[in-house]
Write a protein that holds these residues in place. Structure first.
Motif, PDB file in Angstrom:
ATOM      1  N   GLY A 332       0.886  -1.316   0.134  1.00 31.10           N
ATOM      2  CA  GLY A 332       0.000  -0.163  -0.192  1.00 31.10           C
ATOM      3  C   GLY A 332       0.932   1.425   0.125  1.00 31.10           C
ATOM      4  O   GLY A 332       2.241   1.223  -0.054  1.00 31.10           O
ATOM      5  N   LEU A 333       0.114   2.368   0.117  1.00 31.35           N
ATOM      6  CA  LEU A 333       0.993   3.696   0.144  1.00 31.35           C
ATOM      7  C   LEU A 333       1.058   4.112   1.690  1.00 31.35           C
ATOM      8  O   LEU A 333       0.065   4.012   2.242  1.00 31.35           O
ATOM      9  N   SER A 334       2.215   4.911   2.029  1.00 29.57           N
ATOM     10  CA  SER A 334       2.070   5.310   3.291  1.00 29.57           C
ATOM     11  C   SER A 334       1.153   6.686   2.992  1.00 29.57           C
ATOM     12  O   SER A 334       0.894   7.174   2.274  1.00 29.57           O
ATOM     13  N   SER A 335       1.184   7.443   4.306  1.00 28.54           N
ATOM     14  CA  SER A 335       0.659   8.838   4.331  1.00 28.54           C
ATOM     15  C   SER A 335       1.780   9.773   3.626  1.00 28.54           C
ATOM     16  O   SER A 335       2.741   9.430   3.595  1.00 28.54           O
ATOM     17  N   PHE A 336       1.029  10.777   2.981  1.00 27.15           N
ATOM     18  CA  PHE A 336       1.799  11.762   2.180  1.00 27.15           C
ATOM     19  C   PHE A 336       2.620  12.840   3.497  1.00 27.15           C
ATOM     20  O   PHE A 336       3.227  13.590   3.093  1.00 27.15           O
TER      21      PHE A 336
END
Length: 372
Positions: A332-336
């Motif tokens: 998944g993607l992390s937070s920005f």
């Protein structure tokens, strides 16, 4: 990961996919593991782990794996043993060292340890083994070469697609319309990030009638820019510089510590270029680069290792190959983080929608490097 040619590396990964397709993906990681109601560890349980040559402080896959085994060991009330590899010549001796310490579970971190792990598992059928980023299928017959090895794999192309889409959106907003990537070694677990990244940029271009250019990797030919290793050295810095010299304003370094070289090259350039992390949430793992890290494409290796250790601790190891996906939250993607408020309007909602489409199968995101 000791395969002599890239072509053979790809073949191993594809062949391993046959057994994975038959066996299905592993269970989704769960935060409920480790509760007071868990089955206690067997009295002789001794979990052990051996690193790749990036070391335990790579802020990436080695460190993430160690975090997973340490957390599980603490909850189980046992002591985990770890040994660090400085070079490929350390792999076999390190595994033998762990066998000599009567380890009941040995986890190898990385594709490059495949041959030595298979050899040790074959010779020690009463010891449980697991390996990250490899199907343990050296003879390419579509299944692990020893029944006591659990492959831990990740279909990272799915999360990397979202990362590439985000990079393209950022670059398009800035007006630069150029992004790039480079890797450490050209192996499936590295190239899969690059495949997804480029495909995500292409997806953004299609959706927005844009023309964000990509540098450093060609998906069709499977050729691009690599440093030849995972060390943060001058070669890695010069490779990063070669991509930055194309005028990109987002760069994705894939290969553990080489992100440090990318950060140094960005600093030397004096430009506002951002980079992206891989494996771990880099902005959290290394706060010194948080200011130049847009987002990270994550493989939740720590959770997969944690779950594997908990399974092995009961004395009844589940050797079903695990594949981390968006659906089971393995990738998944992390937070920005600090860049959240600066993102193009509607981007986070669009990324959420793309994630749902990929999970549903409405958006096909695939790679020749995927563990199918």
């Amino acid at each position: 990961m000791p395969i002599s040619t890239t072509k053979k590396m790809l073949a191993v990964t594809v062949a391993a996919g046959v057994i994975l397709a038959l066996a299905g993906c592993g269970q989704a990681p769960t935060e409920k593991s480790g509760s007071s109601g868990d089955t206690p560890a067997a009295s002789n349980f001794k979990p052990c782990i051996v690193s790749d040559d990036g070391g335990w402080n790579d802020k990436s896959f080695n460190e993430s794996a160690k975090n997973g085994i340490d957390k599980a060991a603490e909850e189980l009330g046992v002591k985990a043993v770890d040994v660090e590899s400085s070079s490929e010549s350390d792999y076999a001796p390190n595994i033998e060292n762990l066998l000599g310490q009567n380890c009941t579970l040995i986890i190898s971190v990385g594709f490059k340890l495949s041959a030595d792990t298979i050899k040790a598992a074959t010779a020690n059928p009463d010891v449980d083994f697991a390996i990250i980023d490899d199907g343990a299928d050296g003879n390419q017959d579509g299944k692990p070469d020893a029944p006591n090895i659990k492959p831990i794999l990740f279909d990272t192309v799915q999360a990397a697609y979202l990362g590439g889409y985000a990079a393209a959106a950022w670059s398009h907003k800035s007006g630069v319309d150029k992004v790039g990537t480079f890797g450490g070694l050209q192996i499936p677990s590295v190239a899969i990030f690059m495949d997804g990244f480029i495909e995500g940029v292409q997806g953004f271009n299609k959706d927005n009638s844009a023309n964000v250019a990509t540098f450093g990797w060609d998906v069709a030919s499977q050729k691009g820019s690599f440093t030849g290793g995972f060390d943060a050295n001058d070669t890695a810095k010069q490779t990063a510089k070669g991509i930055l010299d194309q005028g990109v304003d987002v760069i994705l370094p894939v290969g553990g510590p080489i992100y440090k070289s990318a950060a140094a090259a960005i600093k030397d350039s004096g430009k506002d270029t951002l980079m992206m992390g891989v494996d771990s949430d880099l902005a959290v793992a290394d706060t010194s680069v948080a200011g130049v890290t847009l987002v990270s494409i994550m493989k939740r290796i720590d959770q997969a290792v944690y779950d594997t250790v908990k399974s092995a601790s009961t004395g009844k190891m589940d050797f079903t190959p695990y594949i981390g996906t968006l659906e089971n939250d393995g990738v998944g993607l992390s937070s920005f983080h600090d860049f959240e408020s600066k993102l193009p309007e509607g981007l986070t909602a669009k990324l959420d929608d793309l994630k749902k489409q990929i999970i549903a199968g409405d958006l096909k995101v695939e790679s020749v490097n995927s563990p199918k």
